[in-house]
Design an enzyme around this catalytic site. Structure first.
Site, short mmCIF file in Angstrom:
data_model
loop_
_atom_site.label_atom_id
_atom_site.label_comp_id
_atom_site.label_asym_id
_atom_site.label_seq_id
_atom_site.Cartn_x
_atom_site.Cartn_y
_atom_site.Cartn_z
N LYS A 1 3.80 -31.15 -17.87
CA LYS A 1 4.50 -30.46 -18.97
C LYS A 1 5.95 -30.92 -18.98
O LYS A 1 6.84 -30.25 -18.43
CB LYS A 1 4.39 -28.94 -18.81
CG LYS A 1 4.51 -28.21 -20.14
CD LYS A 1 4.05 -26.76 -20.03
CE LYS A 1 4.29 -26.00 -21.31
NZ LYS A 1 3.29 -26.28 -22.34
N ARG B 1 1.14 -25.09 -12.10
CA ARG B 1 1.23 -26.24 -13.01
C ARG B 1 2.60 -26.90 -12.89
O ARG B 1 2.72 -28.13 -12.91
CB ARG B 1 0.94 -25.80 -14.45
CG ARG B 1 0.88 -26.99 -15.42
CD ARG B 1 0.34 -26.59 -16.77
NE ARG B 1 1.21 -25.64 -17.45
CZ ARG B 1 0.86 -24.94 -18.52
NH1 ARG B 1 -0.35 -25.09 -19.04
NH2 ARG B 1 1.70 -24.10 -19.08
N GLU C 1 -5.98 -33.38 -27.77
CA GLU C 1 -5.39 -32.05 -27.99
C GLU C 1 -4.41 -32.10 -29.14
O GLU C 1 -4.13 -33.16 -29.70
CB GLU C 1 -4.70 -31.56 -26.72
CG GLU C 1 -3.47 -32.34 -26.32
CD GLU C 1 -2.64 -31.61 -25.27
OE1 GLU C 1 -2.32 -30.42 -25.49
OE2 GLU C 1 -2.31 -32.20 -24.24
C1 LIG Z 1 2.10 -25.92 -22.84
C2 LIG Z 1 1.15 -26.82 -23.57
C3 LIG Z 1 -0.13 -26.40 -23.95
C4 LIG Z 1 -0.60 -24.98 -23.82
O1 LIG Z 1 -0.71 -24.55 -22.49
P1 LIG Z 1 -0.77 -22.99 -22.19
O2 LIG Z 1 -0.74 -22.94 -20.70
O3 LIG Z 1 -2.03 -22.48 -22.74
O4 LIG Z 1 0.42 -22.38 -22.82
C5 LIG Z 1 -0.97 -27.33 -24.54
N1 LIG Z 1 -0.59 -28.61 -24.77
C6 LIG Z 1 0.64 -29.05 -24.42
C7 LIG Z 1 1.00 -30.45 -24.70
C8 LIG Z 1 1.55 -28.17 -23.80
O5 LIG Z 1 2.77 -28.62 -23.48
#
Ligand SMILES: *Cc1c(COP(=O)(O)O)cnc(C)c1O
Length: 341
Positions: free
Chosen positions: A184, A81, A220
Site C-alpha cells: 500500500k 499489512r 482490481e
Molecule cells: C487500500 C486499498 C484497497 C482496499 O483495501 P481495504 O483493506 O479493504 O481498505 C484496495 N486496493 C488498493 C489499491 C488499495 O490501496
C-alpha cells in the site's frame, strides 16, 4: 456531543482535527509516540519519501454503535499489512500493538468527531509511514515518521447503494507483475492518477485494471478490490501477486462462505468471461461495497446485474458487513476492537 457537524452530508475530505499520533524511528528503534496538535510535518527536504517514494499508508475506520460506544474493524490486519509493505520498501515495521494502541489513542482524543450511529458516517484513520532525513542517494532512510491522523467521513452512497460504471483501459497498468502492487504505497496511486482522470472524464467512476503481464484477467479497481457473484452461488475474487490485499475483500470472502452459505473462491477472473457473473462489485474500506453496473472494455460494454439496481447478493453482503462494523450483527472472533473513552 459538543461538536456539531452536518453528519448526514460529510464527504471524503480532509478535516484538521485537534489531535494526531506521531512517532519517530531513530538509531534503530521507535521513540515513544505522542498525541500532538501540530498538523504539519517538519522533515528534511532530502527525505527519501519525497524523492524516491519510500512511504506507505493505511486506511481504516472507527464506527459509532447504537449504544454510543466506538469500535475499530480489524485494525490488527492493517498493522500486519503495513508491516508487509514496510518489508517490501525496506522500512522498519510498526509493531502491531503500537499500531493498534496508536489508532485507539487518536480515536479517543478526537472522539467527538466520530459521527453518530445511524448517519452512515465514520471516523476515517490514515496511518502514514515515511522515510525522512538527510539522504539524497538512492537508499533507504535511517529515520522514519509514523503518524496517524483522522477525519470524519460520510456514507459513500448518500441515497443508498448505487451501481456505477467502470472502464478497462489496456494501455495502462497500476503496478508491474513483480512490482509494488501488493504494497500500500503512494507510487501505485501516482501511476493511477492519469488513467483515473481519463476514466472520470469519460463518465466512469473509476478504472478496472487487468493483470499487467497478460492483460487477460481482472486485477482490481484503483483503490478497491473486485468481486463477482455467479448463478451457482459462488463469490469469486481475483488472485494475483500485484493486487493490493484488501481487508474488506478477505472479510467478504469469509462472510460469503460462513454467513451466506456461498462458495468463496480466490481465482482467475478472465475479462472474456464476465458473462458468468450475475453481480459484481468493488470493495474497500472507503467505499465499503460499490456495486458495479457495467464495464466498458474497448467497444464492448458489459452489464452485470443492472446499471440502476443493486443485486440481492451484493446487498446481503453489504448489510452483513456494515452490520458487523456498526455493532448490529455479531462479529467473528477478533474482528472488533473497542475504543475506551
Ligand atoms: C487500500 C486499498 C484497497 C482496499 O483495501 P481495504 O483493506 O479493504 O481498505 C484496495 N486496493 C488498493 C489499491 C488499495 O490501496
Amino acid at each position: 456531543m459538543t461538536v456539531n457537524l452536518d453528519w448526514e452530508n460529510l464527504g471524503f475530505s480532509y478535516m484538521k482535527l485537534p489531535y494526531r499520533y506521531l512517532a519517530t524511528y531513530k538509531d534503530g528503534q521507535w521513540q515513544e509516540g505522542v498525541l500532538t496538535e501540530d498538523a504539519t510535518l517538519h522533515i528534511s527536504e532530502s527525505s527519501p519519501s519525497l524523492h524516491y517514494g519510500q512511504q506507505a499508508f493505511e486506511g481504516l475506520k472507527a464506527y459509532r454503535t447504537k449504544d454510543g460506544s466506538i469500535q475499530l474493524f480489524r485494525p490488527d490486519e492493517n498493522a500486519k499489512r503495513l508491516q508487509r509493505t514496510a518489508d517490501r520498501l525496506l522500512m522498519p515495521q510498526v509493531p502491531t500493538d503500537m499500531f493498534v494502541e496508536a489508532c485507539k489513542q487518536v480515536v479517543a482524543a478526537n472522539h467527538e468527531f466520530v459521527p453518530p450511529y445511524g448517519t452512515g458516517g465514520t471516523l476515517y484513520l490514515r496511518p502514514l509511514l515515511i522515510g525522512v532525513g538527510d539522504i539524497i542517494g538512492v537508499k533507504p532512510a535511517d529515520e522514519y515518521i509514523f503518524t496517524i491522523f483522522a477525519m470524519p467521513v460520510g456514507n459513500y452512497f448518500k441515497g443508498g447503494l448505487q451501481p456505477t460504471n467502470f472502464l478497462i483501459q489496456d494501455e495502462y497498468d497500476r503496478a508491474a507483475p513483480n512490482g509494488t502492487g501488493a504494497a500500500k504505497v503512494g507510487g501505485n496511486y501516482a501511476a493511477s492518477l492519469l488513467p483515473g482522470k481519463k476514466a472520470k472524464t469519460s463518465g466512469f467512476s473509476d478504472v478496472i485494471y487487468l493483470d499487467p503481464a497478460t492483460h487477460t484477467k481482472i486485477e482490481e479497481v484503483g483503490s478497491a478490490n473486485f468481486f463477482g457473484i455467479t448463478a451457482d452461488n459462488e463469490f469469486i475474487t481475483p488472485i494475483s501477486p500485484s493486487i493490493l490485499p484488501s481487508i474488506t475483500k478477505y472479510s467478504l470472502l469469509y462472510l460469503a462462505e460462513n454467513r451466506l452459505g456461498m462458495k468463496a473462491i480466490e481465482g482467475d477472473v478472465l475479462v472474456d468471461e464476465l458473462g458468468k457473473f450475475t453481480e459484481a462489485g468493488a470493495c474497500g474500506t472507503a467505499a465499503v461495497i460499490s456495486p458495479i453496473g457495467g464495464v466498458q472494455h474497448g467497444d464492448d460494454f458489459h452489464v452485470f446485474y443492472s446499471e440502476t439496481e443493486v443485486g440481492p447478493v451484493t446487498r446481503k453482503l453489504y448489510d452483513e458487513l456494515t452490520g458487523i462494523q456498526f455493532g448490529d450483527e455479531e462479529a467473528p472472533e477478533g474482528w472488533i476492537v473497542k475504543v475506551d473513552l
